[in-house]
Design a protein around this motif. Structure first.
Motif, PDB file in Angstrom:
ATOM      1  N   PHE A  89       0.831  -1.205   0.000  1.00  0.00           N
ATOM      2  CA  PHE A  89       0.000   0.000   0.000  1.00  0.00           C
ATOM      3  C   PHE A  89       0.868   1.258   0.000  1.00  0.00           C
ATOM      4  O   PHE A  89       0.531   2.255  -0.641  1.00  0.00           O
ATOM      5  CB  PHE A  89      -0.954  -0.004   1.196  1.00  0.00           C
ATOM      6  CG  PHE A  89      -2.110  -0.965   1.051  1.00  0.00           C
ATOM      7  CD1 PHE A  89      -2.865  -1.004  -0.110  1.00  0.00           C
ATOM      8  CD2 PHE A  89      -2.444  -1.845   2.073  1.00  0.00           C
ATOM      9  CE1 PHE A  89      -3.934  -1.884  -0.256  1.00  0.00           C
ATOM     10  CE2 PHE A  89      -3.501  -2.728   1.950  1.00  0.00           C
ATOM     11  CZ  PHE A  89      -4.245  -2.749   0.789  1.00  0.00           C
ATOM     12  N   GLN A  90       1.987   1.210   0.697  1.00  0.00           N
ATOM     13  CA  GLN A  90       2.893   2.363   0.704  1.00  0.00           C
ATOM     14  C   GLN A  90       3.488   2.620  -0.673  1.00  0.00           C
ATOM     15  O   GLN A  90       3.846   3.753  -0.988  1.00  0.00           O
ATOM     16  CB  GLN A  90       4.003   2.146   1.735  1.00  0.00           C
ATOM     17  CG  GLN A  90       3.518   2.221   3.179  1.00  0.00           C
ATOM     18  CD  GLN A  90       4.589   1.842   4.186  1.00  0.00           C
ATOM     19  OE1 GLN A  90       5.564   1.167   3.858  1.00  0.00           O
ATOM     20  NE2 GLN A  90       4.402   2.259   5.426  1.00  0.00           N
ATOM     21  N   GLY A  92       1.750   2.230  -3.379  1.00  0.00           N
ATOM     22  CA  GLY A  92       0.677   2.678  -4.253  1.00  0.00           C
ATOM     23  C   GLY A  92      -0.320   1.632  -4.699  1.00  0.00           C
ATOM     24  O   GLY A  92      -1.130   1.900  -5.592  1.00  0.00           O
ATOM     25  N   ALA A  93      -0.301   0.445  -4.109  1.00  0.00           N
ATOM     26  CA  ALA A  93      -1.270  -0.586  -4.503  1.00  0.00           C
ATOM     27  C   ALA A  93      -2.691  -0.166  -4.149  1.00  0.00           C
ATOM     28  O   ALA A  93      -2.930   0.431  -3.093  1.00  0.00           O
ATOM     29  CB  ALA A  93      -0.936  -1.910  -3.817  1.00  0.00           C
ATOM     30  N   ASP A  94      -3.624  -0.486  -5.034  1.00  0.00           N
ATOM     31  CA  ASP A  94      -5.048  -0.290  -4.734  1.00  0.00           C
ATOM     32  C   ASP A  94      -5.581  -1.463  -3.919  1.00  0.00           C
ATOM     33  O   ASP A  94      -6.409  -1.282  -3.030  1.00  0.00           O
ATOM     34  CB  ASP A  94      -5.863  -0.181  -6.023  1.00  0.00           C
ATOM     35  CG  ASP A  94      -5.481   1.022  -6.862  1.00  0.00           C
ATOM     36  OD1 ASP A  94      -5.316   2.122  -6.284  1.00  0.00           O
ATOM     37  OD2 ASP A  94      -5.333   0.865  -8.089  1.00  0.00           O
ATOM     38  N   VAL A  95      -5.095  -2.676  -4.277  1.00  0.00           N
ATOM     39  CA  VAL A  95      -5.527  -3.900  -3.598  1.00  0.00           C
ATOM     40  C   VAL A  95      -4.315  -4.811  -3.421  1.00  0.00           C
ATOM     41  O   VAL A  95      -3.293  -4.656  -4.100  1.00  0.00           O
ATOM     42  CB  VAL A  95      -6.623  -4.659  -4.393  1.00  0.00           C
ATOM     43  CG1 VAL A  95      -7.898  -3.835  -4.497  1.00  0.00           C
ATOM     44  CG2 VAL A  95      -6.116  -5.048  -5.781  1.00  0.00           C
ATOM     45  N   VAL A 149      -8.711 -10.814  -1.916  1.00  0.00           N
ATOM     46  CA  VAL A 149      -8.089  -9.577  -2.384  1.00  0.00           C
ATOM     47  C   VAL A 149      -8.782  -8.434  -1.651  1.00  0.00           C
ATOM     48  O   VAL A 149     -10.005  -8.290  -1.738  1.00  0.00           O
ATOM     49  CB  VAL A 149      -8.249  -9.412  -3.905  1.00  0.00           C
ATOM     50  CG1 VAL A 149      -7.538  -8.152  -4.379  1.00  0.00           C
ATOM     51  CG2 VAL A 149      -7.715 -10.648  -4.640  1.00  0.00           C
ATOM     52  N   ILE A 150      -8.013  -7.644  -0.921  1.00  0.00           N
ATOM     53  CA  ILE A 150      -8.624  -6.558  -0.150  1.00  0.00           C
ATOM     54  C   ILE A 150      -7.977  -5.234  -0.520  1.00  0.00           C
ATOM     55  O   ILE A 150      -6.829  -5.179  -0.958  1.00  0.00           O
ATOM     56  CB  ILE A 150      -8.535  -6.797   1.370  1.00  0.00           C
ATOM     57  CG1 ILE A 150      -7.083  -6.991   1.813  1.00  0.00           C
ATOM     58  CG2 ILE A 150      -9.372  -7.988   1.765  1.00  0.00           C
ATOM     59  CD1 ILE A 150      -6.955  -7.171   3.315  1.00  0.00           C
ATOM     60  N   GLY A 151      -8.749  -4.152  -0.336  1.00  0.00           N
ATOM     61  CA  GLY A 151      -8.324  -2.844  -0.817  1.00  0.00           C
ATOM     62  C   GLY A 151      -7.694  -1.949   0.232  1.00  0.00           C
ATOM     63  O   GLY A 151      -7.710  -2.230   1.432  1.00  0.00           O
ATOM     64  N   ARG A 152      -7.155  -0.851  -0.262  1.00  0.00           N
ATOM     65  CA  ARG A 152      -6.477   0.132   0.578  1.00  0.00           C
ATOM     66  C   ARG A 152      -7.372   0.649   1.706  1.00  0.00           C
ATOM     67  O   ARG A 152      -6.898   0.947   2.814  1.00  0.00           O
ATOM     68  CB  ARG A 152      -6.013   1.297  -0.301  1.00  0.00           C
ATOM     69  CG  ARG A 152      -5.450   2.484   0.452  1.00  0.00           C
ATOM     70  CD  ARG A 152      -5.081   3.597  -0.510  1.00  0.00           C
ATOM     71  NE  ARG A 152      -3.969   3.186  -1.337  1.00  0.00           N
ATOM     72  CZ  ARG A 152      -2.684   3.320  -0.965  1.00  0.00           C
ATOM     73  NH1 ARG A 152      -2.387   3.832   0.208  1.00  0.00           N
ATOM     74  NH2 ARG A 152      -1.724   2.946  -1.769  1.00  0.00           N
ATOM     75  N   ALA A 153      -8.675   0.785   1.430  1.00  0.00           N
ATOM     76  CA  ALA A 153      -9.589   1.325   2.435  1.00  0.00           C
ATOM     77  C   ALA A 153      -9.585   0.490   3.714  1.00  0.00           C
ATOM     78  O   ALA A 153      -9.787   1.018   4.811  1.00  0.00           O
ATOM     79  CB  ALA A 153     -11.008   1.406   1.865  1.00  0.00           C
ATOM     80  N   THR A 157      -8.705   2.168   7.233  1.00  0.00           N
ATOM     81  CA  THR A 157      -9.759   2.180   8.251  1.00  0.00           C
ATOM     82  C   THR A 157      -9.286   1.580   9.572  1.00  0.00           C
ATOM     83  O   THR A 157      -9.512   2.133  10.651  1.00  0.00           O
ATOM     84  CB  THR A 157     -10.994   1.403   7.753  1.00  0.00           C
ATOM     85  OG1 THR A 157     -11.503   2.037   6.580  1.00  0.00           O
ATOM     86  CG2 THR A 157     -12.079   1.362   8.824  1.00  0.00           C
ATOM     87  N   PHE A 158      -8.614   0.409   9.491  1.00  0.00           N
ATOM     88  CA  PHE A 158      -8.252  -0.316  10.704  1.00  0.00           C
ATOM     89  C   PHE A 158      -6.840  -0.007  11.207  1.00  0.00           C
ATOM     90  O   PHE A 158      -6.526  -0.261  12.370  1.00  0.00           O
ATOM     91  CB  PHE A 158      -8.382  -1.826  10.465  1.00  0.00           C
ATOM     92  CG  PHE A 158      -9.798  -2.275  10.255  1.00  0.00           C
ATOM     93  CD1 PHE A 158     -10.654  -2.474  11.317  1.00  0.00           C
ATOM     94  CD2 PHE A 158     -10.291  -2.489   8.969  1.00  0.00           C
ATOM     95  CE1 PHE A 158     -11.965  -2.881  11.131  1.00  0.00           C
ATOM     96  CE2 PHE A 158     -11.597  -2.891   8.767  1.00  0.00           C
ATOM     97  CZ  PHE A 158     -12.438  -3.091   9.847  1.00  0.00           C
ATOM     98  N   GLY A 159      -5.982   0.498  10.343  1.00  0.00           N
ATOM     99  CA  GLY A 159      -4.613   0.781  10.752  1.00  0.00           C
ATOM    100  C   GLY A 159      -3.698  -0.419  10.659  1.00  0.00           C
ATOM    101  O   GLY A 159      -2.506  -0.326  10.966  1.00  0.00           O
ATOM    102  N   TYR A 160      -4.220  -1.546  10.255  1.00  0.00           N
ATOM    103  CA  TYR A 160      -3.463  -2.775  10.015  1.00  0.00           C
ATOM    104  C   TYR A 160      -4.242  -3.600   9.018  1.00  0.00           C
ATOM    105  O   TYR A 160      -5.378  -3.260   8.664  1.00  0.00           O
ATOM    106  CB  TYR A 160      -3.232  -3.567  11.313  1.00  0.00           C
ATOM    107  CG  TYR A 160      -4.506  -3.887  12.067  1.00  0.00           C
ATOM    108  CD1 TYR A 160      -5.302  -4.972  11.714  1.00  0.00           C
ATOM    109  CD2 TYR A 160      -4.934  -3.086  13.128  1.00  0.00           C
ATOM    110  CE1 TYR A 160      -6.486  -5.259  12.383  1.00  0.00           C
ATOM    111  CE2 TYR A 160      -6.110  -3.368  13.803  1.00  0.00           C
ATOM    112  CZ  TYR A 160      -6.875  -4.449  13.433  1.00  0.00           C
ATOM    113  OH  TYR A 160      -8.048  -4.723  14.104  1.00  0.00           O
ATOM    114  N   ILE A 161      -3.647  -4.704   8.556  1.00  0.00           N
ATOM    115  CA  ILE A 161      -4.329  -5.545   7.573  1.00  0.00           C
ATOM    116  C   ILE A 161      -4.871  -6.810   8.219  1.00  0.00           C
ATOM    117  O   ILE A 161      -6.029  -7.154   8.058  1.00  0.00           O
ATOM    118  CB  ILE A 161      -3.375  -5.888   6.407  1.00  0.00           C
ATOM    119  CG1 ILE A 161      -2.947  -4.600   5.704  1.00  0.00           C
ATOM    120  CG2 ILE A 161      -4.048  -6.832   5.407  1.00  0.00           C
ATOM    121  CD1 ILE A 161      -1.784  -4.755   4.765  1.00  0.00           C
ATOM    122  N   VAL A 162      -4.019  -7.497   8.980  1.00  0.00           N
ATOM    123  CA  VAL A 162      -4.417  -8.758   9.626  1.00  0.00           C
ATOM    124  C   VAL A 162      -4.278  -8.634  11.131  1.00  0.00           C
ATOM    125  O   VAL A 162      -3.191  -8.311  11.617  1.00  0.00           O
ATOM    126  CB  VAL A 162      -3.548  -9.930   9.127  1.00  0.00           C
ATOM    127  CG1 VAL A 162      -4.054 -11.242   9.697  1.00  0.00           C
ATOM    128  CG2 VAL A 162      -3.516  -9.992   7.608  1.00  0.00           C
TER     129      VAL A 162
END
Length: 205
Positions: A89-90, A92-95, A149-153, A157-162
């Motif tokens: 994401f840093q 520039g990935a969208d997902v 597949v999950i997006g940048r939002a 929103t959560f501040g982390y991915i997993v």
């Protein structure tokens, strides 16, 4: 035509080689408009492979921290996914999607299918493009929400991915259900991948 997506493909192995990276790059390059790059996880004590100059904009390396191993040395795929995903994401990935060296890309239209499903989610729910979860359908486990597949939002929103409580495949059904409960989860209609070294054999129904 659905808008293009920049896909950050997360990739790691016990011993990452240039041959592995090339095989994944070749399998992902399915059509002219495909936009993707690899974020390759390297054990913090391992050497980073030397790559050709033409890969510089397609391949990024991430030194995995001790958090990706248990005290017994067991690899924590979800912790690795979190570290690699943040880097994606840093950049520039969208997902993002986690694909290992034991995953075969089956369909040359995987990218178009992914873009189309996110477009359908946006059209049906009026949610921002890429908000939600689209799973690449796995031939080896067609009834299991593998390869979400999950997006940048999600990250913003959560501040982390997993969440740190997840170790391996237990995150897949969690993230799918999280978004399914609000109508923001789908699976590609065609088989896009096949997990040859893991996954859920035979599928779960």
């Amino acid at each position: 035509m659905s808008p293009p997506l920049s896909v950050g493909v997360l990739f790691t192995s016990k011993s990452v080689t240039c041959a592995m990276i090339k095989a994944m790059l070749d399998s992902l390059e399915c059509e002219a408009r495909t936009e993707f790059f690899l974020v390759v996880g390297i054990d913090e004590n391992a050497d980073t492979p030397s790559i050709p100059e033409e890969w510089q904009t397609k391949v990024f390396f991430c030194s995995l921290t001790h958090k990706t191993r248990t005290a017994e040395g067991i690899f924590k795929a979800c912790a690795a996914w979190d570290e690699l995903g943040v880097m994606a994401f840093q950049h520039g990935a969208d997902v993002i999607v986690f694909l290992g060296p034991d995953v075969d890309i089956l369909s040359p239209s995987w990218y178009a299918s992914l873009c189309d499903e996110f477009t359908c989610l946006q059209r049906e729910t009026n949610a921002p493009y890429t908000l939600g979860c689209v799973c690449l359908r796995d031939e080896g486990g067609p009834g299991w929400p593998s390869f979400p597949v999950i997006g940048r939002a999600h990250w913003e929103t959560f501040g982390y991915i997993v969440p740190s409580c997840f170790i391996n495949q237990d995150f897949d059904p969690f993230i799918y259900r999280l978004y399914a409960d609000v109508g923001l989860a789908r699976t590609t209609k065609t088989f896009c991948v096949h997990n040859t070294g893991g996954g859920v054999a035979g599928g779960l129904y």
